[in-house]
Design a protein around this motif. Structure first.
Motif, short mmCIF file in Angstrom:
data_model
loop_
_atom_site.label_atom_id
_atom_site.label_comp_id
_atom_site.label_asym_id
_atom_site.label_seq_id
_atom_site.Cartn_x
_atom_site.Cartn_y
_atom_site.Cartn_z
N ALA A 120 0.85 -1.20 0.00
CA ALA A 120 0.00 0.00 0.00
C ALA A 120 0.88 1.25 0.00
CB ALA A 120 -0.93 0.00 1.20
N SER A 121 1.89 1.23 -0.85
CA SER A 121 2.88 2.30 -0.85
C SER A 121 2.25 3.67 -0.98
CB SER A 121 3.87 2.09 -2.01
OG SER A 121 4.68 3.22 -2.18
N THR A 122 2.73 4.61 -0.18
CA THR A 122 2.25 5.99 -0.26
C THR A 122 2.71 6.68 -1.53
OG1 THR A 122 4.11 6.71 1.12
CG2 THR A 122 2.01 6.28 2.23
N ALA A 123 3.49 6.00 -2.36
CA ALA A 123 3.78 6.54 -3.69
C ALA A 123 2.50 6.79 -4.46
CB ALA A 123 4.68 5.56 -4.47
N GLU A 124 1.47 6.02 -4.15
CA GLU A 124 0.18 6.19 -4.82
C GLU A 124 -0.45 7.54 -4.50
OE1 GLU A 124 -3.51 3.38 -6.00
OE2 GLU A 124 -2.72 3.13 -3.99
N ASP A 125 -0.11 8.11 -3.37
CA ASP A 125 -0.65 9.40 -2.95
C ASP A 125 0.18 10.57 -3.46
OD1 ASP A 125 -2.85 8.47 -1.11
OD2 ASP A 125 -1.15 7.50 -0.17
N PHE A 126 1.30 10.27 -4.10
CA PHE A 126 2.21 11.33 -4.56
C PHE A 126 1.54 12.18 -5.62
CE2 PHE A 126 5.61 12.49 -7.71
CZ PHE A 126 6.12 13.56 -6.98
N ILE A 127 1.62 13.48 -5.43
CA ILE A 127 1.08 14.43 -6.40
C ILE A 127 2.25 15.22 -6.98
CG2 ILE A 127 -0.42 16.44 -6.73
CD1 ILE A 127 -2.08 15.44 -4.36
N THR A 128 2.41 15.13 -8.28
CA THR A 128 3.49 15.87 -8.94
C THR A 128 3.20 17.37 -8.85
OG1 THR A 128 3.68 14.05 -10.52
CG2 THR A 128 4.81 16.09 -11.07
N PRO A 129 4.19 18.17 -8.47
CA PRO A 129 3.96 19.62 -8.41
C PRO A 129 3.46 20.17 -9.74
CG PRO A 129 6.04 19.05 -7.38
CD PRO A 129 5.55 17.79 -8.03
N GLU A 130 2.66 21.19 -9.67
CA GLU A 130 2.08 21.78 -10.88
C GLU A 130 3.18 22.19 -11.86
OE1 GLU A 130 -1.04 25.36 -12.17
OE2 GLU A 130 -0.55 24.98 -10.05
N GLY A 131 3.03 21.78 -13.10
CA GLY A 131 4.00 22.10 -14.14
C GLY A 131 5.20 21.18 -14.19
N LYS A 132 5.24 20.20 -13.28
CA LYS A 132 6.37 19.29 -13.19
C LYS A 132 6.09 18.02 -13.98
CE LYS A 132 10.27 18.01 -11.02
NZ LYS A 132 11.49 18.79 -10.84
N SER A 133 7.09 17.52 -14.69
CA SER A 133 6.99 16.23 -15.36
C SER A 133 8.35 15.55 -15.30
CB SER A 133 6.53 16.38 -16.82
OG SER A 133 7.48 17.14 -17.56
N TYR A 134 8.35 14.24 -15.51
CA TYR A 134 9.59 13.46 -15.42
C TYR A 134 9.86 12.72 -16.72
CZ TYR A 134 9.65 14.47 -10.46
OH TYR A 134 9.70 15.13 -9.25
N ASN A 135 11.14 12.45 -16.94
CA ASN A 135 11.54 11.65 -18.10
C ASN A 135 11.52 10.15 -17.79
OD1 ASN A 135 11.92 13.96 -19.63
ND2 ASN A 135 14.11 14.09 -19.14
N TRP A 136 11.89 9.81 -16.55
CA TRP A 136 11.82 8.42 -16.13
C TRP A 136 11.96 8.33 -14.61
CZ3 TRP A 136 16.49 5.55 -14.66
CH2 TRP A 136 17.66 6.28 -14.79
N ILE A 137 11.74 7.12 -14.07
CA ILE A 137 11.74 6.88 -12.62
C ILE A 137 12.68 5.72 -12.33
CG2 ILE A 137 10.28 6.37 -10.61
CD1 ILE A 137 7.86 6.86 -12.55
N PHE A 138 13.42 5.80 -11.23
CA PHE A 138 14.21 4.63 -10.83
C PHE A 138 14.12 4.42 -9.32
CE2 PHE A 138 17.33 8.01 -10.28
CZ PHE A 138 18.09 7.61 -9.19
N GLN A 139 14.37 3.18 -8.93
CA GLN A 139 14.29 2.79 -7.53
C GLN A 139 15.37 1.74 -7.25
OE1 GLN A 139 10.38 1.56 -6.18
NE2 GLN A 139 11.09 1.53 -4.07
N PHE A 140 15.90 1.75 -6.02
CA PHE A 140 16.80 0.69 -5.55
C PHE A 140 16.08 -0.08 -4.44
CE2 PHE A 140 19.92 3.40 -7.62
CZ PHE A 140 20.80 2.48 -8.18
#
Length: 205
Positions: A120-140
């Motif tokens: 139930a990771s809280t990543a699901e609740d993450f809201i990207t700041p307005e005007g923000k976008s990403y090229n890719w995501i990584f995790q260890f």
């Protein structure tokens, strides 16, 4: 970083299923008790998002031990760190301390989550700041070496990743809650073994 407390009540935790063919996400609500949880987000002005989770299966204090141990069939003693909370404290260390020594500070934005170990990771609740976008995501957050792509996988992405890593199958981690960002993601092997056990370890080389 920004500490974001979350109060989840009733149907506010979801199981998420992503369909790579239609590129749609279906979220099914799950009943949960009232619970306060959080995520921590640091916007460094980067176009890449790095993720780790701070919760562990072993919630009580776990001793860190350094010792020589014989691993596998090579009968050679290896210098190891043993700690039941290496998953995913080791991933957080890599993002917060180790990688900046090579890439410099601010090379990526950081999202530290909670509740990954109960899917139930809280990543699901993450809201990207307005005007923000990403090229890719990584995790260890993966045992051993190699990488896992989950439902981010397609022919192009797998071929690209296989130039650097062996691609394995995986079941779940925080980035599985971030398909809505619409970019590719990867979970990279962090070097720990026997996760979720008292003798979880990593080899120092």
């Amino acid at each position: 970083g920004e500490y974001v407390p979350l109060i989840r009540r009733g149907y506010t935790s979801y199981s998420t299923v992503y369909d790579p063919k239609t590129k749609t996400t279906t979220r099914t609500p799950k009943q949960v008790d009232d619970e306060e949880t959080f995520y921590i987000y640091q916007d460094n002005g980067a176009s890449v998002l790095a993720v780790a989770h701070l919760d562990t299966v072993v919630s009580t204090f776990s001793n860190w031990t350094f010792e020589k141990a014989v691993l596998g069939g090579n009968r050679r003693k290896e210098t190891c760190i043993f700690n039941a909370q290496l998953d995913d404290r080791l991933g957080a260390y890599i993002l917060l301390d180790l990688l900046p020594q090579f890439l410099g500070e601010g090379a990526y934005d950081i999202l530290l989550t909670n509740d990954e170990e109960v899917s139930a990771s809280t990543a699901e609740d993450f809201i990207t700041p307005e005007g923000k976008s990403y090229n890719w995501i990584f995790q260890f957050d993966r045992r051993g070496t190699g990488a896992v792509l989950y439902d981010y996988e397609d022919t192009f992405w797998r071929t690209t990743v296989e130039e650097f890593f062996t691609v394995h199958q995986g079941s779940f981690s925080d980035i599985c809650k971030l398909y809505d960002l619409g970019v590719k993601g990867i979970n990279v092997g962090t070097g720990y073994h026997d996760e979720h056990q008292d003798r979880c370890y990593m080899v120092l080389e």
